[in-house]
Write an enzyme that holds these catalytic residues in place. Structure first.
Site, mmCIF file in Angstrom:
data_model
loop_
_atom_site.group_PDB
_atom_site.id
_atom_site.type_symbol
_atom_site.label_atom_id
_atom_site.label_comp_id
_atom_site.label_asym_id
_atom_site.label_seq_id
_atom_site.Cartn_x
_atom_site.Cartn_y
_atom_site.Cartn_z
ATOM 1 N N ASN A 1 -7.076 0.942 0.698
ATOM 2 C CA ASN A 1 -5.739 0.379 0.920
ATOM 3 C C ASN A 1 -5.454 -0.770 -0.041
ATOM 4 O O ASN A 1 -4.336 -0.900 -0.558
ATOM 5 C CB ASN A 1 -5.607 -0.108 2.366
ATOM 6 C CG ASN A 1 -5.652 1.037 3.363
ATOM 7 O OD1 ASN A 1 -5.506 2.209 2.987
ATOM 8 N ND2 ASN A 1 -5.861 0.721 4.624
ATOM 9 N N GLU B 1 0.843 -1.205 0.000
ATOM 10 C CA GLU B 1 0.000 0.000 0.000
ATOM 11 C C GLU B 1 0.878 1.253 0.000
ATOM 12 O O GLU B 1 0.598 2.218 -0.735
ATOM 13 C CB GLU B 1 -0.899 -0.005 1.232
ATOM 14 C CG GLU B 1 -1.729 1.267 1.389
ATOM 15 C CD GLU B 1 -2.121 1.517 2.831
ATOM 16 O OE1 GLU B 1 -2.442 2.675 3.151
ATOM 17 O OE2 GLU B 1 -2.102 0.565 3.645
ATOM 18 N N GLU C 1 -4.668 0.550 -3.575
ATOM 19 C CA GLU C 1 -3.301 1.060 -3.673
ATOM 20 C C GLU C 1 -2.288 -0.073 -3.602
ATOM 21 O O GLU C 1 -1.271 -0.048 -4.316
ATOM 22 C CB GLU C 1 -3.046 2.075 -2.558
ATOM 23 C CG GLU C 1 -3.835 3.364 -2.722
ATOM 24 C CD GLU C 1 -3.581 4.356 -1.605
ATOM 25 O OE1 GLU C 1 -3.773 5.557 -1.837
ATOM 26 O OE2 GLU C 1 -3.212 3.927 -0.486
ATOM 27 N N ASP D 1 0.748 3.783 -3.182
ATOM 28 C CA ASP D 1 0.339 5.176 -3.016
ATOM 29 C C ASP D 1 1.259 6.107 -3.797
ATOM 30 O O ASP D 1 0.801 7.039 -4.477
ATOM 31 C CB ASP D 1 0.359 5.535 -1.523
ATOM 32 C CG ASP D 1 0.016 6.984 -1.273
ATOM 33 O OD1 ASP D 1 -1.132 7.378 -1.530
ATOM 34 O OD2 ASP D 1 0.903 7.737 -0.832
#
Length: 238
Positions: free
Chosen positions: A127, A54, A130, A58
């Site tokens: 989450n 994650e 990502e 991101d």
């Protein structure tokens, strides 16, 4: 003992990857991306959860979404692009995209998290979305991740463009001229037509006294906007 993926789980993830339009060399990365920390805490086998992916996803998402918007909207200002990117990567949008992929059905959750609706929880879906990007990046590299993000964001990008971008061609022209050269911009009303209840105005825009574009509209302001738009097209051809 090292974690070994069950054949049924592997088959599920392969079906998901086909739906995503991504071919994984290492399907275990997708498994990790869809494993919630609560599952790892309860699992007997050694299995990684998705927090690290994650974190990576991101960062990849920010660069990929910026690259996508930069190419898709060449006339948008930095401020407009920033607003659109903020809408694209906000939690609600990412969770909605995760639902469209049905990622919640593939999430591995601890018993408590599962019983408390964790598969539909916005934070978990965001989450996971990502983390999947991070998995795509590690497995296939930047090009694969960039293309995957572009496909996922395509419909949303059109929506946020209509929401956040108001075409102010006069401001865009002014900013363009200030960045490229020192010049003066002036607008001249050169024509009016039609009855009083349905007027048409025609405006000429000059840059350093040189005619650069004409525009017509139902108001003087609208005519100036169209003239600025014409000038921008002319400048791009230079």
């Amino acid at each position: 003992m090292a974690y070994e993926m069950a054949a049924e789980r592997r088959a599920e993830l392969v079906r998901l990857s086909v739906h995503m339009g991504v071919s994984f060399d290492n399907i275990a990365l997708l498994d990790e991306a869809l494993t919630h920390p609560s599952y790892t805490n309860e699992a007997k086998d050694v299995i990684a959860h998705n927090e690290r992916l994650e974190f990576l996803g991101d960062a990849v998402l920010e660069l990929a979404s910026s690259t996508y918007l930069y190419a898709l909207f060449p006339d948008c200002s930095e401020g407009e692009l920033t607003k659109m990117r903020a809408s694209l990567v906000q939690s609600e949008t990412l969770a909605r995209l995760a639902r469209q992929l049905d990622l919640g059905s593939y999430l591995r959750l601890g018993r408590g998290e599962l019983h408390n609706g964790g598969a539909e929880r916005q934070n978990n879906l965001e989450n996971a979305f990502e983390a999947v990007i991070g998995a795509v990046y590690l497995d296939g590299g930047w090009a694969a991740a960039r293309d995957y993000v572009a496909r996922q964001l395509a419909a949303e990008a059109q929506l946020v463009q209509r929401t956040h971008v108001t075409r102010d061609y006069k401001t865009t022209l002014q900013e363009h001229i200030q960045q490229k050269r020192h010049a003066t911009i002036s607008y001249e009303l050169i024509g009016e037509s039609g009855p009083d209840h349905d007027k048409r105005f025609t405006t000429l825009v000059r840059i350093d006294g040189q005619p650069m574009g004409e525009g017509t509209g139902r108001s003087k302001k609208e005519a100036e906007q169209h003239a600025a738009e014409a000038a921008l097209r002319c400048i791009k051809k230079e």
